[in-house]
Design a protein around this motif. Sequence first.
Motif, PDB file in Angstrom:
ATOM      1  N   GLU A 108       0.798  -1.224   0.000  1.00  0.00           N
ATOM      2  CA  GLU A 108       0.000   0.000   0.000  1.00  0.00           C
ATOM      3  C   GLU A 108       0.830   1.272   0.000  1.00  0.00           C
ATOM      4  O   GLU A 108       0.378   2.298  -0.496  1.00  0.00           O
ATOM      5  CB  GLU A 108      -0.965  -0.011   1.181  1.00  0.00           C
ATOM      6  CG  GLU A 108      -2.010  -1.113   1.053  1.00  0.00           C
ATOM      7  CD  GLU A 108      -2.909  -1.220   2.259  1.00  0.00           C
ATOM      8  OE1 GLU A 108      -2.682  -0.516   3.272  1.00  0.00           O
ATOM      9  OE2 GLU A 108      -3.858  -2.016   2.194  1.00  0.00           O
ATOM     10  N   ASP A 109       2.030   1.249   0.562  1.00  0.00           N
ATOM     11  CA  ASP A 109       2.904   2.412   0.580  1.00  0.00           C
ATOM     12  C   ASP A 109       3.386   2.709  -0.840  1.00  0.00           C
ATOM     13  O   ASP A 109       3.875   1.815  -1.540  1.00  0.00           O
ATOM     14  CB  ASP A 109       4.103   2.144   1.499  1.00  0.00           C
ATOM     15  CG  ASP A 109       5.084   3.299   1.501  1.00  0.00           C
ATOM     16  OD1 ASP A 109       4.784   4.322   2.145  1.00  0.00           O
ATOM     17  OD2 ASP A 109       6.138   3.179   0.834  1.00  0.00           O
ATOM     18  N   ASP A 110       3.239   3.957  -1.298  1.00  0.00           N
ATOM     19  CA  ASP A 110       3.574   4.313  -2.680  1.00  0.00           C
ATOM     20  C   ASP A 110       5.029   4.036  -3.033  1.00  0.00           C
ATOM     21  O   ASP A 110       5.315   3.468  -4.095  1.00  0.00           O
ATOM     22  CB  ASP A 110       3.266   5.791  -2.951  1.00  0.00           C
ATOM     23  CG  ASP A 110       1.774   6.064  -3.081  1.00  0.00           C
ATOM     24  OD1 ASP A 110       0.979   5.092  -3.110  1.00  0.00           O
ATOM     25  OD2 ASP A 110       1.414   7.252  -3.175  1.00  0.00           O
ATOM     26  N   GLU A 111       5.968   4.415  -2.173  1.00  0.00           N
ATOM     27  CA  GLU A 111       7.389   4.191  -2.473  1.00  0.00           C
ATOM     28  C   GLU A 111       7.718   2.707  -2.522  1.00  0.00           C
ATOM     29  O   GLU A 111       8.446   2.249  -3.402  1.00  0.00           O
ATOM     30  CB  GLU A 111       8.275   4.905  -1.447  1.00  0.00           C
ATOM     31  CG  GLU A 111       8.288   6.409  -1.611  1.00  0.00           C
ATOM     32  CD  GLU A 111       9.203   7.099  -0.609  1.00  0.00           C
ATOM     33  OE1 GLU A 111      10.110   6.440  -0.058  1.00  0.00           O
ATOM     34  OE2 GLU A 111       8.995   8.302  -0.384  1.00  0.00           O
ATOM     35  N   GLU A 112       7.185   1.952  -1.584  1.00  0.00           N
ATOM     36  CA  GLU A 112       7.411   0.503  -1.565  1.00  0.00           C
ATOM     37  C   GLU A 112       6.787  -0.156  -2.794  1.00  0.00           C
ATOM     38  O   GLU A 112       7.370  -1.045  -3.406  1.00  0.00           O
ATOM     39  CB  GLU A 112       6.844  -0.102  -0.277  1.00  0.00           C
ATOM     40  CG  GLU A 112       7.018  -1.590  -0.154  1.00  0.00           C
ATOM     41  CD  GLU A 112       8.452  -2.023   0.126  1.00  0.00           C
ATOM     42  OE1 GLU A 112       8.692  -3.221   0.195  1.00  0.00           O
ATOM     43  OE2 GLU A 112       9.340  -1.160   0.264  1.00  0.00           O
TER      44      GLU A 112
END
Length: 138
Positions: A108-112
Amino acid sequence: MQKFGAIFPPGERVTTDGDMLRGATAVCRILVDGELAIRVEGFPKEHDYKAMANIGPGEYAVEVSDGEDVAGKYDALVWPEWVMASAPCTWEDYTEGYTVALRASYPEDDEESERVLADLIQPLMDAIVKSAPCVPYN
């Protein structure tokens, strides 16, 4: 390919929905506990992925200018939840290459999400080119 595990959300049951293959066009939807988690589409490059990325809102609600180039053998762009790449090859009557688009709701984290999808796309394209009638050209 262990890298695929990173795009599967936690859950109990994995199913596929709507596997379709029409000539050189394919769509696969993967659900986890009944929720769409991953969608993979393959299509001839005549459906240019950079043009497709500008269609929106909807399935392809991303802008090319927001995508990050992914280094590697294949021309690829990544966004949070999305990655697209194109292989230079002929496939059936298509001579302009083959494109794969993958959308994953996890992580869910954009960078990840961008990191995981960028790591995944080049090996995925290699596997597709090796296993399908996609004849490379330069």
